[in-house]
Design an enzyme around this catalytic site. Sequence first.
Site, mmCIF file in Angstrom:
data_model
loop_
_atom_site.group_PDB
_atom_site.id
_atom_site.type_symbol
_atom_site.label_atom_id
_atom_site.label_comp_id
_atom_site.label_asym_id
_atom_site.label_seq_id
_atom_site.Cartn_x
_atom_site.Cartn_y
_atom_site.Cartn_z
ATOM 1 N N ASP A 86 -29.598 6.844 -13.149
ATOM 2 C CA ASP A 86 -28.636 6.655 -14.129
ATOM 3 C C ASP A 86 -27.380 5.905 -13.196
ATOM 4 O O ASP A 86 -27.582 5.321 -12.168
ATOM 5 C CB ASP A 86 -28.150 7.892 -14.864
ATOM 6 C CG ASP A 86 -27.441 8.966 -13.440
ATOM 7 O OD1 ASP A 86 -27.639 8.601 -12.386
ATOM 8 O OD2 ASP A 86 -27.125 10.106 -13.576
ATOM 9 N N SER A 144 -25.554 6.434 -6.720
ATOM 10 C CA SER A 144 -26.566 5.461 -6.098
ATOM 11 C C SER A 144 -26.441 3.892 -6.677
ATOM 12 O O SER A 144 -26.765 3.081 -5.833
ATOM 13 C CB SER A 144 -27.927 5.984 -6.692
ATOM 14 O OG SER A 144 -28.096 5.913 -8.055
ATOM 15 N N LYS A 176 -33.835 10.067 0.300
ATOM 16 C CA LYS A 176 -33.632 10.708 -1.208
ATOM 17 C C LYS A 176 -35.118 10.808 -1.635
ATOM 18 O O LYS A 176 -35.257 11.900 -2.262
ATOM 19 C CB LYS A 176 -32.952 9.807 -1.989
ATOM 20 C CG LYS A 176 -31.551 9.465 -1.913
ATOM 21 C CD LYS A 176 -30.610 8.775 -2.858
ATOM 22 C CE LYS A 176 -30.493 9.329 -3.993
ATOM 23 N NZ LYS A 176 -30.030 8.585 -5.014
ATOM 24 N N ASP A 200 -22.951 8.242 -16.812
ATOM 25 C CA ASP A 200 -21.894 9.525 -16.541
ATOM 26 C C ASP A 200 -20.611 8.683 -16.241
ATOM 27 O O ASP A 200 -20.433 7.920 -15.342
ATOM 28 C CB ASP A 200 -22.351 10.349 -15.280
ATOM 29 C CG ASP A 200 -23.670 11.147 -15.411
ATOM 30 O OD1 ASP A 200 -23.777 11.371 -16.677
ATOM 31 O OD2 ASP A 200 -23.709 11.892 -14.810
ATOM 32 N N TYR A 236 -33.634 18.367 -3.382
ATOM 33 C CA TYR A 236 -32.509 17.563 -3.963
ATOM 34 C C TYR A 236 -32.087 17.979 -5.410
ATOM 35 O O TYR A 236 -32.767 18.098 -6.228
ATOM 36 C CB TYR A 236 -33.010 16.133 -4.359
ATOM 37 C CG TYR A 236 -31.994 14.976 -4.603
ATOM 38 C CD1 TYR A 236 -31.349 14.228 -3.815
ATOM 39 C CD2 TYR A 236 -32.199 14.610 -5.964
ATOM 40 C CE1 TYR A 236 -30.283 13.466 -4.147
ATOM 41 C CE2 TYR A 236 -31.154 13.814 -6.335
ATOM 42 C CZ TYR A 236 -30.304 13.136 -5.477
ATOM 43 O OH TYR A 236 -29.510 12.129 -5.862
#
Length: 499
Positions: free
Chosen positions: A142, A131, A258, A197, A267
């Site tokens: 994140d 994203s 989203k 991440d 989702y």
Amino acid sequence: MEFGHIERQQLVDPRHVNTYLPRWSIGLRPNSNLDYQVGHFNPLPPLDGFLGFGGNQDGILRMEMERSMSLFQIMGDEGLVPSLEEEMKRRNAIHKLKKIVREWVQTVAYHHALPKRYLRFASGTILTYGSYGLGVHNSESDIDALCVGPCFATIEEDFFIVLRNILASRPEVSDIHCVKGAKVPLMRFKFDGISIDLPYARLKVISIPEDVDVFNPFFLKNIDDKSWKSLSGVRANRRILQLVPNVEIFQAVLRCVKLWAKKRGVYGNLLGFFGGVHLAVLSAFICQRHPTASLSALFFIFFKTFSFWPWPTPVVLQDGVAWPFIPTDKVLWMPIQLPCSPYQFCHSNIVRSTFFKIKSEFMRGHMLTKDMLRPEFDWNILFEPFPYPRKYEKFVKIFLSASDKDELGDWVGCVKSRFRCLIIKLEELLGFCDPNPTEYADVDASEPNVVFYWGLPPAMTDMINIGHVEVEFLKSTNNVYQGPTGKLKLSIVQADQLP
């Protein structure tokens, strides 16, 4: 974010592809009016009059613009666009992380006794995707950041040990976890409070440019399988942004899609639903085929298109090349091809139950948006949260706990990576399961915990031996988990017992 993979060496001569693949699987045909042929099926409504309303065109355009502005207002109300301050915080975090990686590479090069003539050229970098890479993140998102290292920096020792220790020593870093058993191994941590991440890709070079070209064969030659998978996220993001005709409109469509998916409980890739890359490709598919349509029109077309899409026909973005469709040995309920390669599909955990839940939500979206030019139309109805307590009478409660917060994060991550096995088992026993992606916490429990509630059909739930299901699922989880095992408890609860 994870991606499915088919060996790059599985090349197929396109001259012979028609001899053994069905007509719908051939993929794109250049110079076609529809760009994608599926027999006589045409899921894409024409631009002229696609909303199905006649009459005053000026009035229709004005109402359509009002509907688009309403969607932008909803994005603002839902906090889908980060503030300038939040944006700068993320940029600074990435800048610092890049500096740490460059210093890490120099440290590793020294430890590996790299010749002095190469030492000053050794470098690595950070590439963002997901994203954040697509520019559709919000204040709570994140950051998916890929660490790209040189040939001498190994993942087992240099990445998961040396770089981890460097990060752990930094005051900005907290809650660091190593997820080594995932399809795409990664480190997960918070940097200045931002969740990151960080997977790893090792290229067969010593010096890596700061913004390395992930499509250049020179950098991709002879890389290992894990590195190829890790690079897929970056490659897919960049290809999508290259293929959409208007990046800002695409970003707005994807933000709305989203939001809808999260509100309606479809989702979450680990729970058998869509992940971010799935929705990005679907949104880009619509934007690419209607380059002049407004935001509200594209949202309408999105639901009309995929409500009637003939799955398992794959969704493929047009990139000017007639790629053949390469079948996999894994059944894909909703195959969505990664735009960076004809041999890769978005990694999917979709099963029968989640497939029908997604289809029903597509149809609900279509039935609501087809009347979007009516004076009484309200977008908020489309974005209403899925009513789990009204929809189901009984739920399976999944209670996960550990002795401390750090252990809980690792334990929950491992269990969630095995959720598909549990969903399939419940399907076999009950015929259907609706895994609610929302994570709850039991405030009455003494240990740190995470709780999930999955909707079940009313029939036969009294006959299920949930204890046996718990034992079998725990066994499959313990086989892949290497850390301190937490607790897992399954139970059947009534709707009025939900938080």
